[in-house]
Design an enzyme around this catalytic site. Structure first.
Site, mmCIF file in Angstrom:
data_model
loop_
_atom_site.group_PDB
_atom_site.id
_atom_site.type_symbol
_atom_site.label_atom_id
_atom_site.label_comp_id
_atom_site.label_asym_id
_atom_site.label_seq_id
_atom_site.Cartn_x
_atom_site.Cartn_y
_atom_site.Cartn_z
ATOM 1 N N SER A 145 0.851 -1.193 0.000
ATOM 2 C CA SER A 145 0.000 0.000 0.000
ATOM 3 C C SER A 145 0.884 1.239 0.000
ATOM 4 C CB SER A 145 -0.867 -0.007 1.263
ATOM 5 O OG SER A 145 -1.443 1.263 1.495
ATOM 6 N N TYR A 158 -3.485 -0.367 9.997
ATOM 7 C CA TYR A 158 -3.308 -0.611 8.557
ATOM 8 C C TYR A 158 -1.898 -0.211 8.131
ATOM 9 C CZ TYR A 158 -4.552 -0.668 3.564
ATOM 10 O OH TYR A 158 -4.610 -0.933 2.202
HETATM 11 N N1 LIG Z 1 -8.429 0.178 -2.667
HETATM 12 C C1 LIG Z 1 -7.273 0.794 -2.453
HETATM 13 O O1 LIG Z 1 -7.140 2.009 -2.674
HETATM 14 C C2 LIG Z 1 -6.089 0.026 -1.949
HETATM 15 C C3 LIG Z 1 -4.869 0.711 -1.874
HETATM 16 C C4 LIG Z 1 -3.746 0.027 -1.419
HETATM 17 C C5 LIG Z 1 -3.843 -1.294 -1.071
HETATM 18 N N2 LIG Z 1 -5.034 -1.939 -1.146
HETATM 19 C C6 LIG Z 1 -5.067 -3.335 -0.756
HETATM 20 O O2 LIG Z 1 -5.566 -4.104 -1.828
HETATM 21 C C7 LIG Z 1 -6.222 -5.260 -1.315
HETATM 22 C C8 LIG Z 1 -7.621 -5.339 -1.886
HETATM 23 O O3 LIG Z 1 -8.296 -4.167 -1.510
HETATM 24 P P1 LIG Z 1 -9.690 -3.715 -2.171
HETATM 25 O O4 LIG Z 1 -9.653 -2.242 -2.208
HETATM 26 O O5 LIG Z 1 -9.964 -4.497 -3.391
HETATM 27 O O6 LIG Z 1 -10.676 -4.129 -0.981
HETATM 28 P P2 LIG Z 1 -12.204 -4.614 -0.984
HETATM 29 O O7 LIG Z 1 -12.921 -4.201 -2.208
HETATM 30 O O8 LIG Z 1 -12.716 -4.176 0.355
HETATM 31 O O9 LIG Z 1 -12.045 -6.218 -1.021
HETATM 32 C C9 LIG Z 1 -11.423 -6.870 0.058
HETATM 33 C C10 LIG Z 1 -11.328 -8.349 -0.241
HETATM 34 O O10 LIG Z 1 -10.709 -8.973 0.907
HETATM 35 C C11 LIG Z 1 -11.563 -10.033 1.343
HETATM 36 N N3 LIG Z 1 -11.504 -10.242 2.781
HETATM 37 C C12 LIG Z 1 -11.622 -9.312 3.753
HETATM 38 N N4 LIG Z 1 -11.594 -9.916 4.955
HETATM 39 C C13 LIG Z 1 -11.472 -11.251 4.731
HETATM 40 C C14 LIG Z 1 -11.414 -12.395 5.566
HETATM 41 N N5 LIG Z 1 -11.486 -12.312 6.896
HETATM 42 N N6 LIG Z 1 -11.284 -13.609 4.986
HETATM 43 C C15 LIG Z 1 -11.233 -13.729 3.648
HETATM 44 N N7 LIG Z 1 -11.294 -12.692 2.799
HETATM 45 C C16 LIG Z 1 -11.422 -11.462 3.337
HETATM 46 C C17 LIG Z 1 -12.961 -9.604 0.930
HETATM 47 O O11 LIG Z 1 -13.792 -10.738 0.894
HETATM 48 P P3 LIG Z 1 -15.375 -10.663 1.276
HETATM 49 O O12 LIG Z 1 -16.084 -10.309 -0.009
HETATM 50 O O13 LIG Z 1 -15.691 -12.039 1.781
HETATM 51 O O14 LIG Z 1 -15.541 -9.599 2.320
HETATM 52 C C18 LIG Z 1 -12.696 -9.001 -0.443
HETATM 53 O O15 LIG Z 1 -12.601 -10.007 -1.415
HETATM 54 C C19 LIG Z 1 -6.169 -5.139 0.204
HETATM 55 O O16 LIG Z 1 -5.066 -5.842 0.717
HETATM 56 C C20 LIG Z 1 -5.970 -3.657 0.406
HETATM 57 O O17 LIG Z 1 -5.374 -3.359 1.639
HETATM 58 C C21 LIG Z 1 -6.162 -1.308 -1.579
#
Ligand SMILES: NC(=O)c1ccc[n+]([C@@H]2O[C@H](COP(=O)([O-])OP(=O)(O)OC[C@H]3O[C@@H](n4cnc5c(N)ncnc54)[C@H](OP(=O)(O)O)[C@@H]3O)[C@@H](O)[C@H]2O)c1
Length: 253
Positions: A145, A158
């Site tokens: 991140s 985080y």
């Molecule tokens: N969006 C951003 O701007 C951003 C920036 C930097 C890094 N990231 C990183 O990128 C990754 C994906 O983020 P995103 O933005 O796509 O998030 P998101 O849309 O909130 O999706 C999160 C994913 O993680 C899964 N998850 C959460 N808790 C879980 C658990 N206890 N067991 C199994 N699966 C779980 C969710 O599954 P469910 O559908 O079952 O909840 C979902 O598939 C994360 O590591 C995040 O920190 C995101």
């Protein structure tokens, strides 16, 4: 080297958190590049992505893996190997966010974020390494991140976890590079997903964020597709311990 450097035909990938957001796009990218895919997810009932991947002509299995259940996490890689025969590519993507001023940040939120965003990444990397190192090949791609580099505001757990993901990526890379296993991380910038709904709906902060992004827009999950295929493929064979920012230029500013 002959052929398409980015071809993943015959490769088996496992990815966590692909039910939506960034993970969904990355899983599709891996399948579009030719890989069979294991989806590590907590809800086996969510089968839409599996159907999409199978429609591309790839194998796809759902492995139950709730990141709150460490026994399931420890069993995930062995399950992938049992069902698909091997594991060539692991993408650790599942993650959560908890926002609160640090003076009030709860121990429960701290533990949840550190478990889902860091401890399970370590467990899955170790399990994958135990499979890949003896085979002399493998690609591990973690999801770091901007907060692997910056502290952010009101997201102490985080920032601590994602700082840890960056350091873990380098630590494992140092041990496993000579065994043909590449451990790298993708650093998404501000990507329009459910995780960022609160920020996107904040009229002041969302504009401030766009103003600071040289590309002039939020990223979308499909912006991660090229990076994940690159780091999963032969095109990145000599890239080890790298944190690849896909951030519209945010970190360069
Ligand atoms: N969006 C951003 O701007 C951003 C920036 C930097 C890094 N990231 C990183 O990128 C990754 C994906 O983020 P995103 O933005 O796509 O998030 P998101 O849309 O909130 O999706 C999160 C994913 O993680 C899964 N998850 C959460 N808790 C879980 C658990 N206890 N067991 C199994 N699966 C779980 C969710 O599954 P469910 O559908 O079952 O909840 C979902 O598939 C994360 O590591 C995040 O920190 C995101």
């Amino acid at each position: 080297m002959e052929g398409n450097l980015f071809d993943l035909s015959g490769q088996t990938a496992a990815i966590s958190g692909a039910t939506r957001g960034i993970g969904r796009s990355m899983a599709l990218a891996l399948a579009e590049a030719g890989a069979d895919v294991a989806l590590l997810q907590r809800s086996p009932a969510q089968t839409a992505l599996k159907a999409e991947i199978e429609a591309l002509g790839r194998k796809c299995v759902i492995i139950p893996c709730d990141m709150d259940d460490l026994e399931q996490v420890k069993d995930a890689v062995p399950q992938v190997v049992q069902q698909l025969g091997k594991l060539d590519i692991l993408v650790n993507n599942a993650g959560i966010q908890r926002r609160s001023p640090s003076l009030d940040f709860s121990e429960a939120d701290w533990d949840d974020v550190l478990r889902v965003n860091l401890k399970t990444v370590w467990i899955l990397c170790q399990q994958a390494g135990r499979h890949m190192v003896p085979r002399g090949s493998g690609k591990i791609i973690n999801t770091a991140s901007l907060l692997s580099f910056q502290g952010g505001f009101t997201v102490p757990a985080y920032a601590a976890a994602k700082g840890g993901v960056a350091q873990l990526t380098k630590a494992l890379s140092n041990e496993w590079a000579k065994h043909g296993v590449n451990v790298n991380a993708i650093v998404p910038g501000y990507i329009a997903t459910e995780m960022n709904e609160a920020l996107m709906n904040d009229p002041v902060r969302s504009v401030q964020i766009i103003d600071r992004i040289p590309a002039g827009r939020w990223g979308n999950p499909d912006d991660m597709k090229g990076a994940v295929v690159f780091l999963a493929s032969a095109a990145s064979n000599y890239i080890h311990g790298h944190l690849l920012a896909v951030d519209g230029g945010w970190l360069s500013r």
